[in-house]
Design a protein around this motif. Structure first.
Motif, PDB file in Angstrom:
ATOM      1  N   GLY A  49       5.954 -23.803 -56.074  1.00 39.92           N
ATOM      2  CA  GLY A  49       7.030 -24.306 -55.500  1.00 39.92           C
ATOM      3  C   GLY A  49       8.422 -23.974 -55.715  1.00 39.92           C
ATOM      4  N   ILE A  50       8.754 -22.545 -55.986  1.00 39.43           N
ATOM      5  CA  ILE A  50      10.149 -22.047 -56.247  1.00 39.43           C
ATOM      6  C   ILE A  50      10.856 -22.005 -55.115  1.00 39.43           C
ATOM      7  CG2 ILE A  50      11.279 -20.204 -57.179  1.00 39.43           C
ATOM      8  CD1 ILE A  50       8.874 -19.491 -58.754  1.00 39.43           C
ATOM      9  N   LYS A  51      11.951 -22.914 -55.303  1.00 40.68           N
ATOM     10  CA  LYS A  51      13.154 -22.806 -54.059  1.00 40.68           C
ATOM     11  C   LYS A  51      14.184 -23.312 -54.696  1.00 40.68           C
ATOM     12  CE  LYS A  51      11.043 -27.302 -52.369  1.00 40.68           C
ATOM     13  NZ  LYS A  51      10.918 -28.097 -51.174  1.00 40.68           N
ATOM     14  N   PRO A  52      15.457 -23.297 -54.281  1.00 40.34           N
ATOM     15  CA  PRO A  52      16.704 -23.737 -55.012  1.00 40.34           C
ATOM     16  C   PRO A  52      16.812 -25.234 -55.318  1.00 40.34           C
ATOM     17  CG  PRO A  52      17.438 -22.237 -53.065  1.00 40.34           C
ATOM     18  CD  PRO A  52      15.661 -22.444 -52.985  1.00 40.34           C
ATOM     19  N   GLY A  53      16.162 -26.235 -54.472  1.00 39.61           N
ATOM     20  CA  GLY A  53      16.064 -27.611 -54.967  1.00 39.61           C
ATOM     21  C   GLY A  53      15.294 -27.910 -56.191  1.00 39.61           C
ATOM     22  N   ILE A  55      15.304 -25.901 -59.042  1.00 37.92           N
ATOM     23  CA  ILE A  55      15.922 -25.128 -59.960  1.00 37.92           C
ATOM     24  C   ILE A  55      17.223 -25.872 -60.471  1.00 37.92           C
ATOM     25  CG2 ILE A  55      16.974 -23.056 -60.976  1.00 37.92           C
ATOM     26  CD1 ILE A  55      15.335 -21.347 -58.534  1.00 37.92           C
ATOM     27  N   LEU A  56      16.815 -26.647 -61.637  1.00 43.42           N
ATOM     28  CA  LEU A  56      17.867 -27.703 -61.879  1.00 43.42           C
ATOM     29  C   LEU A  56      18.661 -26.806 -63.107  1.00 43.42           C
ATOM     30  CD1 LEU A  56      15.872 -30.986 -62.075  1.00 43.42           C
ATOM     31  CD2 LEU A  56      16.930 -29.707 -60.190  1.00 43.42           C
ATOM     32  N   ILE A  57      19.810 -27.415 -63.145  1.00 48.68           N
ATOM     33  CA  ILE A  57      20.869 -26.927 -64.300  1.00 48.68           C
ATOM     34  C   ILE A  57      21.179 -27.783 -65.154  1.00 48.68           C
ATOM     35  CG2 ILE A  57      23.039 -25.674 -64.536  1.00 48.68           C
ATOM     36  CD1 ILE A  57      22.696 -25.160 -61.331  1.00 48.68           C
ATOM     37  N   ASP A  58      21.099 -27.455 -66.445  1.00 40.83           N
ATOM     38  CA  ASP A  58      21.772 -28.658 -67.489  1.00 40.83           C
ATOM     39  C   ASP A  58      23.150 -28.494 -68.030  1.00 40.83           C
ATOM     40  OD1 ASP A  58      21.802 -26.366 -69.310  1.00 40.83           O
ATOM     41  OD2 ASP A  58      20.016 -26.771 -70.473  1.00 40.83           O
ATOM     42  N   LEU A  65      12.987 -24.460 -64.331  1.00 40.59           N
ATOM     43  CA  LEU A  65      12.167 -24.927 -63.176  1.00 40.59           C
ATOM     44  C   LEU A  65      11.648 -26.456 -63.177  1.00 40.59           C
ATOM     45  CD1 LEU A  65      10.093 -21.564 -62.550  1.00 40.59           C
ATOM     46  CD2 LEU A  65      11.406 -22.633 -60.942  1.00 40.59           C
ATOM     47  N   ALA A  66      11.862 -26.800 -62.166  1.00 45.41           N
ATOM     48  CA  ALA A  66      11.269 -28.105 -62.002  1.00 45.41           C
ATOM     49  C   ALA A  66      10.012 -28.199 -61.018  1.00 45.41           C
ATOM     50  CB  ALA A  66      12.328 -29.156 -61.487  1.00 45.41           C
ATOM     51  N   ASP A  67       9.608 -29.439 -60.814  1.00 44.65           N
ATOM     52  CA  ASP A  67       8.351 -30.010 -60.001  1.00 44.65           C
ATOM     53  C   ASP A  67       7.121 -29.181 -60.376  1.00 44.65           C
ATOM     54  OD1 ASP A  67       7.218 -31.155 -57.647  1.00 44.65           O
ATOM     55  OD2 ASP A  67       7.942 -29.522 -56.186  1.00 44.65           O
ATOM     56  N   LEU A  68       6.653 -29.401 -61.576  1.00 38.74           N
ATOM     57  CA  LEU A  68       5.575 -28.938 -62.097  1.00 38.74           C
ATOM     58  C   LEU A  68       4.217 -29.623 -61.616  1.00 38.74           C
ATOM     59  CD1 LEU A  68       7.010 -27.866 -65.542  1.00 38.74           C
ATOM     60  CD2 LEU A  68       6.538 -26.331 -63.497  1.00 38.74           C
ATOM     61  N   CYS A  69       4.230 -30.693 -61.220  1.00 42.18           N
ATOM     62  CA  CYS A  69       3.153 -31.685 -60.859  1.00 42.18           C
ATOM     63  C   CYS A  69       1.908 -31.047 -60.276  1.00 42.18           C
ATOM     64  CB  CYS A  69       3.666 -32.833 -60.160  1.00 42.18           C
ATOM     65  SG  CYS A  69       4.630 -33.929 -60.930  1.00 42.18           S
ATOM     66  N   PHE A  70       2.375 -30.138 -59.262  1.00 38.96           N
ATOM     67  CA  PHE A  70       1.313 -29.457 -58.471  1.00 38.96           C
ATOM     68  C   PHE A  70       0.669 -28.366 -59.288  1.00 38.96           C
ATOM     69  CE2 PHE A  70       0.068 -25.694 -55.711  1.00 38.96           C
ATOM     70  CZ  PHE A  70      -1.227 -26.274 -55.350  1.00 38.96           C
ATOM     71  N   PRO A  86      -9.180 -26.156 -55.979  1.00 31.95           N
ATOM     72  CA  PRO A  86      -8.918 -27.271 -55.173  1.00 31.95           C
ATOM     73  C   PRO A  86      -8.010 -27.268 -53.966  1.00 31.95           C
ATOM     74  CG  PRO A  86      -7.344 -27.272 -56.998  1.00 31.95           C
ATOM     75  CD  PRO A  86      -8.340 -26.142 -57.179  1.00 31.95           C
ATOM     76  N   PRO A  87      -8.241 -28.172 -53.232  1.00 35.83           N
ATOM     77  CA  PRO A  87      -7.612 -28.099 -51.649  1.00 35.83           C
ATOM     78  C   PRO A  87      -5.946 -27.859 -52.297  1.00 35.83           C
ATOM     79  CG  PRO A  87      -8.835 -29.956 -51.925  1.00 35.83           C
ATOM     80  CD  PRO A  87      -9.056 -29.409 -53.454  1.00 35.83           C
ATOM     81  N   PHE A  88      -5.342 -26.990 -51.390  1.00 34.12           N
ATOM     82  CA  PHE A  88      -4.059 -26.927 -51.475  1.00 34.12           C
ATOM     83  C   PHE A  88      -3.182 -28.005 -50.946  1.00 34.12           C
ATOM     84  CE2 PHE A  88      -0.449 -24.169 -49.546  1.00 34.12           C
ATOM     85  CZ  PHE A  88       0.429 -23.978 -50.868  1.00 34.12           C
ATOM     86  N   ALA A  89      -2.310 -28.587 -52.372  1.00 38.20           N
ATOM     87  CA  ALA A  89      -1.703 -29.681 -52.010  1.00 38.20           C
ATOM     88  C   ALA A  89      -0.479 -29.680 -51.262  1.00 38.20           C
ATOM     89  CB  ALA A  89      -1.436 -30.246 -53.577  1.00 38.20           C
ATOM     90  N   MET A  90       0.182 -28.432 -51.076  1.00 37.63           N
ATOM     91  CA  MET A  90       1.426 -28.411 -50.368  1.00 37.63           C
ATOM     92  C   MET A  90       1.389 -28.133 -49.052  1.00 37.63           C
ATOM     93  SD  MET A  90       4.793 -26.200 -51.196  1.00 37.63           S
ATOM     94  CE  MET A  90       3.722 -24.550 -51.542  1.00 37.63           C
ATOM     95  N   GLU A  91       1.739 -28.866 -48.187  1.00 37.51           N
ATOM     96  CA  GLU A  91       1.532 -28.756 -46.402  1.00 37.51           C
ATOM     97  C   GLU A  91       2.113 -27.320 -46.144  1.00 37.51           C
ATOM     98  OE1 GLU A  91      -0.334 -29.565 -43.366  1.00 37.51           O
ATOM     99  OE2 GLU A  91      -0.435 -30.919 -44.713  1.00 37.51           O
ATOM    100  N   VAL A  92       1.325 -26.590 -45.762  1.00 39.78           N
ATOM    101  CA  VAL A  92       1.860 -25.031 -45.299  1.00 39.78           C
ATOM    102  C   VAL A  92       2.797 -25.279 -44.268  1.00 39.78           C
ATOM    103  CG1 VAL A  92       1.370 -22.952 -44.491  1.00 39.78           C
ATOM    104  CG2 VAL A  92       0.262 -23.839 -46.540  1.00 39.78           C
ATOM    105  N   SER A  93       2.577 -26.092 -43.372  1.00 33.69           N
ATOM    106  CA  SER A  93       3.247 -26.443 -42.092  1.00 33.69           C
ATOM    107  C   SER A  93       4.565 -27.159 -42.318  1.00 33.69           C
ATOM    108  CB  SER A  93       2.331 -27.139 -41.074  1.00 33.69           C
ATOM    109  OG  SER A  93       2.174 -28.577 -41.575  1.00 33.69           O
ATOM    110  N   GLY A  94       5.007 -27.520 -43.536  1.00 36.09           N
ATOM    111  CA  GLY A  94       5.728 -28.159 -43.878  1.00 36.09           C
ATOM    112  C   GLY A  94       7.391 -27.564 -44.072  1.00 36.09           C
TER     113      GLY A  94
END
Length: 226
Positions: A49-53, A55-58, A65-70, A86-94
């Protein structure tokens, strides 16, 4: 969990830097991302799930890196059952702009090298202020385009508005991104190898990053400006 007061890299791009960030600043942020990937990949965990949204800055100017749930759920599932993924949790078409070609073709696989492709797309987005091929509707045609090698000239030929111009990036930046966008995942460099790439000699310390953040208008980064 720590409070990451400076927001995300996405918030730096829009609206404060719509044409992209300075190259030495990009190197600093991406170095932090690679250090996180070194740890994850050594544990056999893809981020996916690497994308600018994400990647958080302290408050010290360090990107995390954030959003580690998946990926953590995938890791735990594999520890309990090393069988099929397991089934891919991220919707590829999203939002497939950052997704690697191999994941688009086989969305039940979780190769760590797919993070390297996403890392390169983020690098281009930080450099040019927009994700490659983001002007194309999110459709089957986009999936076709994203599975091809990107050309920097193609990316800059049709900016979203006449007043937006792509900044000229160094040869080191283009070489680093090109290595990461190899269609063969096995030929992409590891995070450890990327940290040794000449591009990251441009990386500066936290004082430089904090200086940039504090230079932003308060309305664009109130957490730092305050």
């Amino acid at each position: 969990m720590p409070w990451l007061s400076a927001g995300s890299l996405q918030s730096l791009l829009n609206p404060s830097s719509p044409n992209g960030l300075p190259e030495d600043l990009i190197a600093a942020f991406l170095r932090h991302v690679l250090e996180a990937l070194v740890y994850l990949h050594r544990e056999g965990i893809p981020h996916m799930g690497i994308k600018p949204g994400n990647i958080l800055i302290d408050s010290n100017g360090v990107a995390k890196l954030a959003d580690l749930c998946f990926n953590s759920s995938v890791y735990e599932s594999r520890r309990r059952d090393p069988g099929p993924s397991p089934p891919f949790a991220m919707e590829v078409s999203g939002t497939p702009y950052w997704i690697s070609p191999e994941v688009l073709k086989s969305p039940t696989e979780f190769p760590t090298k797919s993070d390297i492709w996403s890392f390169a797309i983020v690098a281009m987005e930080l450099a040019y202020g927009r994700c490659p091929v983001s002007e194309i509707p999110n459709s089957g045609y986009l999936k076709f385009r994203i599975a091809k090698r990107f050309q920097f000239s193609d990316h800059c030929r049709t900016p979203p508005a006449p007043e937006i111009r792509c900044q000229e990036m160094s040869g080191e930046f283009k070489n680093m991104v090109g290595l990461c966008l190899d269609e063969d995942p096995s030929k992409r460099p590891s995070p450890e190898q990327l940290l040794l790439h000449p591009f990251f000699k441009k990386s500066k310390g936290s004082d430089f990053v904090l200086g940039f953040l504090k230079s932003l208008p308060e309305s664009e980064n109130p957490a730092i400006a305050g």
